[in-house]
Design an enzyme around this catalytic site. Structure first.
Site, PDB file in Angstrom:
ATOM      1  N   GLY A  60     130.070 109.286  17.845  1.00  0.00           N
ATOM      2  CA  GLY A  60     129.921 108.004  18.183  1.00  0.00           C
ATOM      3  C   GLY A  60     128.583 107.704  18.968  1.00  0.00           C
ATOM      4  O   GLY A  60     128.496 106.292  19.129  1.00  0.00           O
ATOM      5  N   PRO A  80     128.686 114.475  17.153  1.00  0.00           N
ATOM      6  CA  PRO A  80     127.775 113.223  16.769  1.00  0.00           C
ATOM      7  C   PRO A  80     127.704 113.417  15.126  1.00  0.00           C
ATOM      8  O   PRO A  80     127.481 114.557  14.937  1.00  0.00           O
ATOM      9  CB  PRO A  80     126.620 113.184  17.866  1.00  0.00           C
ATOM     10  N   ARG A  93     126.028 110.162  13.334  1.00  0.00           N
ATOM     11  CA  ARG A  93     124.725 109.335  13.235  1.00  0.00           C
ATOM     12  C   ARG A  93     123.696 109.763  14.077  1.00  0.00           C
ATOM     13  O   ARG A  93     122.382 109.832  13.764  1.00  0.00           O
ATOM     14  CB  ARG A  93     125.254 107.955  13.721  1.00  0.00           C
ATOM     15  N   ARG A 144     126.308  99.869   4.086  1.00  0.00           N
ATOM     16  CA  ARG A 144     126.423  99.314   5.497  1.00  0.00           C
ATOM     17  C   ARG A 144     126.275  97.780   5.745  1.00  0.00           C
ATOM     18  O   ARG A 144     127.018  97.192   6.621  1.00  0.00           O
ATOM     19  CB  ARG A 144     125.601 100.282   6.525  1.00  0.00           C
ATOM     20  N   CYS A 198     126.478  93.336  -9.211  1.00  0.00           N
ATOM     21  CA  CYS A 198     126.785  91.924  -9.296  1.00  0.00           C
ATOM     22  C   CYS A 198     127.997  91.425  -8.367  1.00  0.00           C
ATOM     23  O   CYS A 198     129.205  91.574  -8.496  1.00  0.00           O
ATOM     24  CB  CYS A 198     127.572  91.844 -10.579  1.00  0.00           C
ATOM     25  N   GLU A 199     127.395  91.521  -6.980  1.00  0.00           N
ATOM     26  CA  GLU A 199     128.578  90.899  -5.747  1.00  0.00           C
ATOM     27  C   GLU A 199     127.463  89.961  -5.102  1.00  0.00           C
ATOM     28  O   GLU A 199     126.313  90.424  -4.644  1.00  0.00           O
ATOM     29  CB  GLU A 199     128.916  91.952  -5.249  1.00  0.00           C
TER      30      GLU A 199
HETATM   31  N1  LLP Z   1     134.362 112.785  15.282  1.00  0.00           N
HETATM   32  C1  LLP Z   1     134.967 112.049  14.474  1.00  0.00           C
HETATM   33  C2  LLP Z   1     136.689 112.275  14.914  1.00  0.00           C
HETATM   34  C3  LLP Z   1     134.763 110.651  13.581  1.00  0.00           C
HETATM   35  O1  LLP Z   1     135.888 110.123  13.019  1.00  0.00           O
HETATM   36  C4  LLP Z   1     133.459 110.595  13.592  1.00  0.00           C
HETATM   37  C5  LLP Z   1     133.147 109.245  12.741  1.00  0.00           C
HETATM   38  C6  LLP Z   1     132.376 111.140  14.256  1.00  0.00           C
HETATM   39  C7  LLP Z   1     132.899 112.303  14.929  1.00  0.00           C
HETATM   40  C8  LLP Z   1     131.087 110.983  13.980  1.00  0.00           C
HETATM   41  O2  LLP Z   1     130.780 109.604  14.486  1.00  0.00           O
HETATM   42  P1  LLP Z   1     129.151 109.165  14.746  1.00  0.00           P
HETATM   43  O3  LLP Z   1     128.602 110.053  15.869  1.00  0.00           O
HETATM   44  O4  LLP Z   1     128.652 109.396  13.569  1.00  0.00           O
HETATM   45  O5  LLP Z   1     129.277 107.522  15.281  1.00  0.00           O
HETATM   46  N2  LLP Z   1     130.576 104.530   8.163  1.00  0.00           N
HETATM   47  C9  LLP Z   1     130.317 104.240   9.648  1.00  0.00           C
HETATM   48  C10 LLP Z   1     130.753 105.059  10.714  1.00  0.00           C
HETATM   49  C11 LLP Z   1     132.133 105.603  10.510  1.00  0.00           C
HETATM   50  C12 LLP Z   1     132.382 106.965  11.558  1.00  0.00           C
HETATM   51  C13 LLP Z   1     133.659 107.480  11.160  1.00  0.00           C
HETATM   52  N3  LLP Z   1     133.832 108.546  12.179  1.00  0.00           N
HETATM   53  C14 LLP Z   1     128.878 103.521   9.923  1.00  0.00           C
HETATM   54  O6  LLP Z   1     128.239 103.688   8.948  1.00  0.00           O
HETATM   55  O7  LLP Z   1     128.716 103.157  10.876  1.00  0.00           O
END
Ligand code: LLP
Length: 848
Positions: A693, A730, A732, A768, A799-800
């Site tokens: 996150g 992480p 992202r 996104r 087409c959206e």
């Molecule tokens: N751990 C678990 C259990 C998760 O569900 C996720 C992400 C992560 C770690 C990694 O989170 P990160 O560090 O990448 O924030 N598609 C969305 C993000 C969805 C994240 C889903 N789970 C976006 O493009 O912002």
């Protein structure tokens, strides 16, 4: 009284080098020409960083390490004296004083706010003595001009370190100052006993305002590192416009709700005497700035947006307050008792919600004690009170006179709040601001959407000056600016391009966090094979959520540690996890009932729901009652019985609150929550997996989450609750900044006064913006550096109507065939792409 004084104030960076002092000399000459009849009082801060060093001097003296600090201070001023060609001997008395006090403290081991004020005031004395000698102007001890007032009940710390002064105009003051230019100290004053006192945070601006009021100045000028006040903080809203004019109450409101240019305390003295306060940029002395003066018109309009982070909300729900005399007085008494200052308040018959301003540090445990007191206060025989404390919020305020008269025009602005959770809304009875409190992650985006809505179309409005220009030296070159030549040579567009050195840098920064024992990469962010191989080679483990991810990770990084956190998974899914030797995390008790044999006798992690989700959009918040993830703490007893029956040992607990979080506290809150839960497992839990996150800045120059701050709060957790390994997973943070999407312009189309730049690929490659309203910077790589000439929506060929990569973007004159670069696209870009409309999404390549 003859009104022929002007007061100029310069901050720390404006007095730290010879060039800075030459600049001051130039400004004084400019003013002498403009106001030949005037005398000038110059108020200066200490040299940059000197106040911090002085702040630590007595602490060091307690450990007999003060000599090092004194040596550093002497060196710093010696260097400046040499640059200025001024004899350092001028400072002997100041250094002797510092030495005397520090030695005394080292001997007596006694440290008082009184001594602290004596020591810290020396910073201003040192800088002004050198400056006055360099400029050849008169030097004045400010303590002869400013007296602090005794406040009843003030603690010694408040009396000496955060003093207030009277600012009634003193007709004898000009007579005490005979020279044409007089240089004096900011931040410092004298109390009725004759002791040196300080004026607290923002003290130099406040000194200058006191002095302007007391001397009856014609104007006050605050010289700083920006041109003035803006329609919004330009770091969040790069299109922010300079505000040419504000009235005192608007400026006060703006300063109090988060604008950092001026300290709110410096406005009342100038407002009382109607002294115009000008803000100017030291770096561009001839550029226009902001003037704050009495209102010219009574017109109601929104003039600016401001935001404050680190806001904590405290909410009490209780039936007891209904028609009870004195309830609110008792409630506010609890805050006073714990030294907590309240910022905003909203009340209804059964609920009071207040916000605390996070700029003042909280005493450890203060919130817990407040919670207990409020619970007690709200309870009656039948009802329990419920107290909720929510940290990590930000306030967003719309500022302007007569805001109420504008409510009908704010309709579209209010629509923006629809999808965000608003914790609190207040409309000040002064009719100057409308404030909402939202999760911190929402604030930057809300600010820029509101700004676009409220200020676009105001190009020719004389109230607004030029848009903020990023100071050139502050621009940190991105990898894709540096590698522009390589990028423009690439064929096969549309293409995702990843930069290996940036990936390496992101890994290294995370691995440097001392509080984190193990690092896993959440593959879902970007399962590109080359990236996985590279992370594997760096010793990073992998967090997987499907058999597909497990197999790819095993295949590409044979010996890597694997974590497996599937959700609503099948028996086969779980089996796949055990087969590849991953650490399996169970996020529901149901599988134990359905397939007990599969889990019998194993070591498992449990995913728990910490009760509150966080993240950049509601779709990515993965905790709380509405979320499908995790086991609720209330189910833990039931879980323990089931686990014991099956001989399962719980060795780790896991929580993931959501994605794109920009403040560190949610992870330390998670750690505390998990540690409390861990105690219910009789000592088997040794790992707390705090999820992923970690947010990155969406806009160029945005800093994103500070890893330093995160490491700090987690280290603090570990010393308070030792015995657990902390893991992080992480996605992202590791890949977002390392990836860009390159795509060529197909057409540039004008329609009904709007410009559309259409590129080869859109939401099929990057969903996104359409899905979350996410912002990705877009630049014309072919014409990088050319001046912006158009304002356009950048759209794809799908087409959206949602197929928009960026709304209202400023771009150079763009033509078919140009290459556009969409930044910060390494995470959840290609990973979430599709073949919608049977259009191939962008391919990928990794640059070494
Ligand atoms: N751990 C678990 C259990 C998760 O569900 C996720 C992400 C992560 C770690 C990694 O989170 P990160 O560090 O990448 O924030 N598609 C969305 C993000 C969805 C994240 C889903 N789970 C976006 O493009 O912002």
């Amino acid at each position: 009284m003859p009104n022929n004084w002007i007061v100029l104030k310069f901050g720390g960076t404006s007095v730290s080098t010879r060039a800075a002092w030459e600049n001051i000399r130039g400004i004084l000459e400019m003013r002498a020409q403009e106001f030949p009849e005037c005398q000038v009082l110059v108020v200066c801060s200490a040299v940059s960083k000197v106040s911090d060093q002085l702040d630590g001097l007595l602490e060091a003296a307690m450990q007999e390490r003060h000599q090092e600090v004194l040596d550093r201070l002497r060196e710093r001023h010696q260097q400046l004296a040499d640059e200025l060609g001024v004899d350092i001997g001028l400072l002997d008395e100041e250094f002797r004083e510092l030495e005397r006090v520090a030695t005394g403290v080292a001997l007596t081991q006694e440290w008082t706010p009184r001594l602290q004020a004596r020591v810290m005031s020396r910073g201003e004395f040192l800088s002004t003595r050198l400056g006055a000698a360099f400029l050849g102007v008169a030097w004045q001890d400010v303590r002869e001009l400013l007296d602090s007032e005794d406040e009843p009940h003030a603690t010694p710390a408040r009396h000496y370190l955060s003093a207030r002064c009277g600012y009634a105009c003193d007709e004898t003051l000009p007579g005490k100052l005979s020279a044409r230019v007089v240089l004096t100290q900011g931040f410092v004053a004298r109390d009725p006993k004759g002791d040196t006192v300080l004026l607290g945070r923002g003290g130099s601006d406040t000194s200058a305002a006191y002095l302007a009021a007391r001397i009856g100045a014609r104007r006050l000028e605050i010289w700083t590192d920006v041109r003035g006040m803006y329609t919004a903080d330009p770091r969040h809203v790069p299109n922010a416009r300079l505000l040419r004019r504000l009235d005192y109450s608007e400026a006060q409101e703006l300063a109090s709700t988060g604008a950092k240019v001026l300290h709110p305390r410096c406005l009342p003295p100038v407002a009382r005497y109607g002294i115009p306060l000008h803000i100017f940029n030291t770096g561009e002395p001839r550029a226009e700035g902001t003037v704050i003066a009495s209102a010219a018109t009574d017109e109601g309009r929104v003039k600016a947006l401001s935001t404050k982070s680190r806001v904590t909300l405290v909410s009490l729900e209780s039936q007891k307050m209904w028609q009870q005399v004195g309830f609110l007085a008792d409630l506010f008494g609890c805050f006073r008792e714990h030294g907590l200052s309240i910022d905003l308040v909203a009340t209804s018959e059964t609920n009071v919600t207040v916000s605390l301003d996070g700029s003042e540090p909280l005493e450890p445990g203060a919130l817990e004690r407040l919670e207990a007191d409020l619970t007690r206060l709200g309870q009656d025989e039948d009802n329990r009170a419920s107290v909720r404390i929510t940290s990590g919020c930000s306030s967003v305020s719309l500022i302007g006179n007569r805001i109420r008269s504008l409510l009908h025009r704010l309709g579209p602005a209010l629509e923006l709040f629809e999808e965000e959770q608003i914790h609190l809304m207040t409309q000040a009875s002064s009719d100057l601001n409308l404030t909402v409190v939202v999760d911190s992650e929402q604030a930057p985006r809300l600010m820029s959407s509101l700004h676009a809505l409220l200020f676009s179309g105001a190009e020719d409005d004389p109230l607004f000056g030029p848009a903020w220009k990023k100071p050139a030296e502050k621009h940190v070159e991105t990898w894709w600016e540096r590698r522009r030549g390589d990028l423009l040579k690439l064929g096969g567009l549309p293409l995702y391009v990843y930069d290996k050195p940036t990936l390496a840098d992101n890994v290294a920064r995370l691995q440097k966090m001392t509080a984190i024992k193990r690092l896993y990469y959440a593959i879902k962010a970007n399962p590109n094979e080359d990236i996985l191989r590279f992370f594997g080679s760096q010793g990073v483990g992998f967090e997987c959520v499907s058999p597909g991810e497990l197999h790819r990770a095993r295949e590409l990084a044979h010996s890597a540690n694997l974590l497996y956190t599937p959700n609503f998974a099948s028996r086969d899914d779980y089996e796949a996890g055990f087969q590849v030797g991953a650490q399996v995390t169970l996020d529901s008790l149901e599988p134990l009932e359905l397939w007990p044999d599969l889990f019998r006798g194993r070591e498992l992690f449990l995913r728990l729901d910490p009760g509150q989700g966080k993240g950049h959009h509601k779709h990515v918040r993965t905790a709380g009652p509405q979320s499908k993830f995790g086991i609720a703490p209330a189910q833990l007893e039931q879980a323990r019985t089931m686990l014991d029956e099956l001989g399962i040992k719980v060795t780790g607990l896991h929580s993931h609150r959501g994605s794109g979080i920009l403040e560190p506290e949610p992870w330390s809150d998670t750690a505390l929550f998990l540690a409390d839960c861990a105690e219910r497992f009789g000592g088997t839990v040794r790992v707390l997996d705090l999820g992923g996150g970690l947010g990155v800045g969406e806009r160029l120059g945005d800093e994103g989450l500070s890893l330093l701050a995160l490491d700090e709060v987690l280290t603090r957790f570990s010393s308070a609750r030792p015995g657990y390994e902390l893991w992080l997973e992480p996605g992202r943070f590791l890949v977002a900044t390392a990836g860009v999407l390159l795509t060529r312009v197909n057409q540039v189309k004008q329609k009904s006064g709007k410009t559309f730049v259409g590129v080869e690929t859109g939401m099929n490659s990057l969903i996104r913006p359409a899905l979350y309203g996410a912002h990705h910077e877009i630049v014309n790589l072919t014409r990088l550096g050319e001046p912006n000439a158009i304002l356009a929506d950048v759209v794809g060929p799908i087409c959206e109507s949602a197929d928009v990569l960026g709304h209202d973007r400023r771009l150079p004159a763009t033509q078919s065939g140009d290459v556009l670069l969409i930044a910060t696209a390494g995470a959840y870009g290609r990973a979430m792409s599709s073949h919608y409309n049977l259009r191939e999404p962008a391919a990928e390549t990794l640059l070494d």
